[in-house]
Design an enzyme around this catalytic site. Structure first.
Site, mmCIF file in Angstrom:
data_model
loop_
_atom_site.group_PDB
_atom_site.id
_atom_site.type_symbol
_atom_site.label_atom_id
_atom_site.label_comp_id
_atom_site.label_asym_id
_atom_site.label_seq_id
_atom_site.Cartn_x
_atom_site.Cartn_y
_atom_site.Cartn_z
ATOM 1 N N LYS A 42 -3.379 -5.186 5.201
ATOM 2 C CA LYS A 42 -2.927 -4.759 6.535
ATOM 3 C C LYS A 42 -3.025 -3.235 6.648
ATOM 4 O O LYS A 42 -3.178 -2.536 5.634
ATOM 5 C CB LYS A 42 -1.490 -5.240 6.764
ATOM 6 C CG LYS A 42 -0.488 -4.707 5.740
ATOM 7 C CD LYS A 42 0.857 -5.424 5.810
ATOM 8 C CE LYS A 42 1.801 -4.932 4.720
ATOM 9 N NZ LYS A 42 3.056 -5.714 4.672
ATOM 10 N N TYR A 270 2.074 30.078 10.671
ATOM 11 C CA TYR A 270 3.116 30.014 11.708
ATOM 12 C C TYR A 270 4.505 30.249 11.113
ATOM 13 O O TYR A 270 4.842 29.694 10.064
ATOM 14 C CB TYR A 270 3.131 28.627 12.339
ATOM 15 C CG TYR A 270 1.953 28.326 13.232
ATOM 16 C CD1 TYR A 270 1.610 29.149 14.314
ATOM 17 C CD2 TYR A 270 1.196 27.178 13.014
ATOM 18 C CE1 TYR A 270 0.542 28.832 15.136
ATOM 19 C CE2 TYR A 270 0.130 26.851 13.835
ATOM 20 C CZ TYR A 270 -0.194 27.686 14.897
ATOM 21 O OH TYR A 270 -1.242 27.369 15.706
HETATM 22 C C1 LIG Z 1 3.255 -5.934 3.260
HETATM 23 C C2 LIG Z 1 3.705 -7.243 2.733
HETATM 24 C C3 LIG Z 1 3.415 -7.624 1.413
HETATM 25 C C4 LIG Z 1 2.825 -6.670 0.408
HETATM 26 O O1 LIG Z 1 3.844 -5.814 -0.056
HETATM 27 P P1 LIG Z 1 3.578 -4.739 -1.216
HETATM 28 O O2 LIG Z 1 4.926 -4.210 -1.514
HETATM 29 O O3 LIG Z 1 2.677 -3.719 -0.611
HETATM 30 O O4 LIG Z 1 2.947 -5.456 -2.336
HETATM 31 C C5 LIG Z 1 3.733 -8.899 1.024
HETATM 32 N N1 LIG Z 1 4.318 -9.768 1.882
HETATM 33 C C6 LIG Z 1 4.655 -9.423 3.148
HETATM 34 C C7 LIG Z 1 5.331 -10.399 4.031
HETATM 35 C C8 LIG Z 1 4.372 -8.144 3.608
HETATM 36 O O5 LIG Z 1 4.712 -7.808 4.865
#
Ligand SMILES: *Cc1c(COP(=O)(O)O)cnc(C)c1O
Length: 385
Positions: A42, A270
Site C-alpha cells: 500500500k 531562513y
Molecule cells: C499496513 C498493514 C499491514 C502491514 O503492517 P507492517 O507493520 O507494515 O508490516 C498488515 N495488515 C494490515 C491490516 C495493515 O493495514
C-alpha cells in the site's frame, strides 16, 4: 514526479534496490516458515514504488500482495502484475465493480459490503469470488465484532457467487513485545474462529500478523503473515530492531548544486538559525521539505553524507533546498553525491534514525518522501543522472 516523460533535470532521486527487497522477503519467509508471506505494498510500496517492490517480493517467494485502496490494486494490474491482491479494508461504496474488474480479493466486515461484492460478481458472471472476513479483536479500527462476524461469514459462505477465503484480524501492539495484549487478541481471534465453526461456517485459513507479529510473535503467524515495513528493510519499532537481518531498500540521493565559504559571523538560511562561528564551507543541495526532508530535521540535528562523512544540515530546511556545513576548507565540489537516507561508504543514515529525530516511525519517513522525486531502480542506475 512530473509527467512530461523527459528525464529529470534535477539530480535528486530515490534509488530502490529490488535485491534488498528480495533479501528481506527471503529472510522473513525463513523466519515465519511454514507460514506463507504476503507483501503489503500500500501507499505506493511505503514510498518505494509499489510495482518494483511487488515484483521483487513475488520473485523472492511472496505468495500474494495486499493494498489499502482499489486504485492501488489497479496500478499493480496496469503494471502487468497478476498475482493475488488482497484489499485490507472494505471497498468504499461503488468500489465493488472496479474491484472485480481488477481481480482484487476484498475484505468484508458488514453485510452491506458482502451484498455489494456479490452483486458485482454476479453481474460480471465471475463467481465464486474470494472474500476475506476481518474480525476486530481489539484494535477497534475496522472489522466485525465476533457476533457480526458470524453473520457476515454465514452470508459469504451461503452465497453461490462468493467463497470465504480467510478469516483475519489485525494486532494493535505487536511492536511492543512486553505487552500481553497481543496474546489477548489472539485468544479473542481463536474464540471468534471457533464461533464461526460452531455456526457451521468453515474457516479455511487464518491470519493476524503484520511485520511485528511475524518477527516477534510465533503464535501470530498462523496460516499467513502480512508483512509491510520489514519487506522494506525497516524495523517496526526500536524494540524489534536487529531480530532479523533486514536491509534498507531505498536511498535518497542528491548532488551538491552550489558551494561557497561563509565567513565567521554569518548565519545560514531562513530565520538565521545556524550561526557560523568559524569560516566554513557550505554546500547547497537541491532537495527540501517538498521532497519529504522534513523541516524539523535541521533543529533535531540531522546529518547527511558527503564523501563518506556525516555532516550537519546547517539552518532551516527550505522547500526545495538544504544547506550543509562541510567544515573549514572541506574538499566538497559541485556535483558531489549527497546521501540523505541510505549508505555511502562506511556511513549510513536510516529511516529509523530520522524517525528518532522526528518523534515518529520509519513508516512515516518513507511514506512521506515526495511524489516529485523520481524512483529509480538501482540496477538501472549506471550513467544516471
Ligand atoms: C499496513 C498493514 C499491514 C502491514 O503492517 P507492517 O507493520 O507494515 O508490516 C498488515 N495488515 C494490515 C491490516 C495493515 O493495514
Amino acid at each position: 514526479m512530473t509527467g512530461t516523460g523527459a528525464p529529470p533535470a534535477r539530480p535528486t532521486w530515490i534509488e530502490v534496490d529490488p535485491a534488498a527487497v528480495a533479501h528481506n522477503v527471503s529472510v522473513l519467509r525463513a523466519h515465519v516458515a511454514p507460514a506463507p508471506l504476503w507483501a503489503v505494498v500500500k501507499a505506493d510500496g511505503y514510498g518505494h514504488g509499489a510495482a518494483t517492490v511487488a515484483r521483487a517480493a513475488l520473485d523472492a517467494g511472496a505468495e500474494g500482495l495486499a493494498v489499502a485502496l482499489v486504485e492501488e490494486a489497479e496500478e499493480l494490474r496496469a503494471a502487468g502484475i497478476d498475482a493475488p491482491v488482497m484489499l485490507l479494508s472494505e471497498p468504499p461504496p461503488g468500489g465493488a465493480d472496479r474491484l472485480v474488474a481488477a481481480a482484487v480479493e476484498p475484505t468484508a466486515y458488514s453485510i452491506e459490503v458482502v451484498d455489494a461484492v456479490a452483486d458485482a460478481v454476479t453481474a460480471a458472471g465471475r463467481g465464486p469470488w474470494p472474500v476475506h472476513l476481518k474480525v476486530d479483536t481489539g484494535m477497534h479500527r475496522v472489522g466485525a465484532t465476533p457476533e457480526v462476524a458470524v453473520r457476515v461469514g454465514r452470508a459469504v459462505a451461503d452465497h453461490p457467487d462468493l467463497r470465504l477465503a480467510s478469516v483475519w484480524t489485525h494486532l494493535a501492539v505487536a511492536d511492543e513485545p512486553a505487552s500481553d495484549f497481543t496474546a489477548e487478541q489472539l485468544r479473542r481471534f481463536d474464540a471468534a474462529c471457533a464461533e464461526l465453526a460452531a455456526a457451521g461456517v468453515e474457516v479455511p485459513l487464518r491470519h493476524a500478523a503484520n511485520s511485528a507479529g511475524a518477527i516477534a510473535h510465533p503464535a501470530a503467524r498462523l496460516d499467513r503473515v502480512r508483512a509491510g515495513i520489514a519487506v522494506y528493510g525497516i524495523a517496526p519499532s526500536p524494540e524489534l530492531a536487529g531480530l532479523v537481518d533486514l536491509r534498507p531498500a531505498l536511498r535518497l540521493v542528491s548532488r551538491v548544486s552550489h558551494v561557497k565559504t561563509v565567513a565567521a559571523g554569518g548565519a545560514i538560511s531562513y530565520g538565521q538559525r545556524y550561526q557560523v562561528t568559524r569560516d566554513t564551507t557550505v554546500a547547497t543541495v537541491p532537495v527540501g521539505y517538498a521532497d519529504g526532508v522534513r523541516r524539523s530535521l535541521a533543529a533535531a540535528g540531522a546529518e547527511v553524507l558527503i564523501g563518506g562523512r556525516r555532516l550537519p544540515i546547517a539552518g532551516t530546511v527550505t522547500m526545495d533546498q538544504i544547506t550543509v556545513d562541510c567544515g573549514p576548507d572541506a574538499p566538497v565540489a559541485r556535483g558531489d553525491e549527497v546521501v540523505l537516507l541510505g549508505r555511502q561508504g562506511d556511513e549510513e543514515v536510516t529511516a529509523e534514525e530520522w524517525a528518532g529525530l522526528l518523534g515518529t516511525i520509519g513508516y512515516e519517513v518513507t511514506c512521506g518522501l515526495g511524489r516529485r522525486v523520481p524512483r529509480v531502480v538501482v540496477a538501472d542506475r549506471p550513467g544516471w543522472p
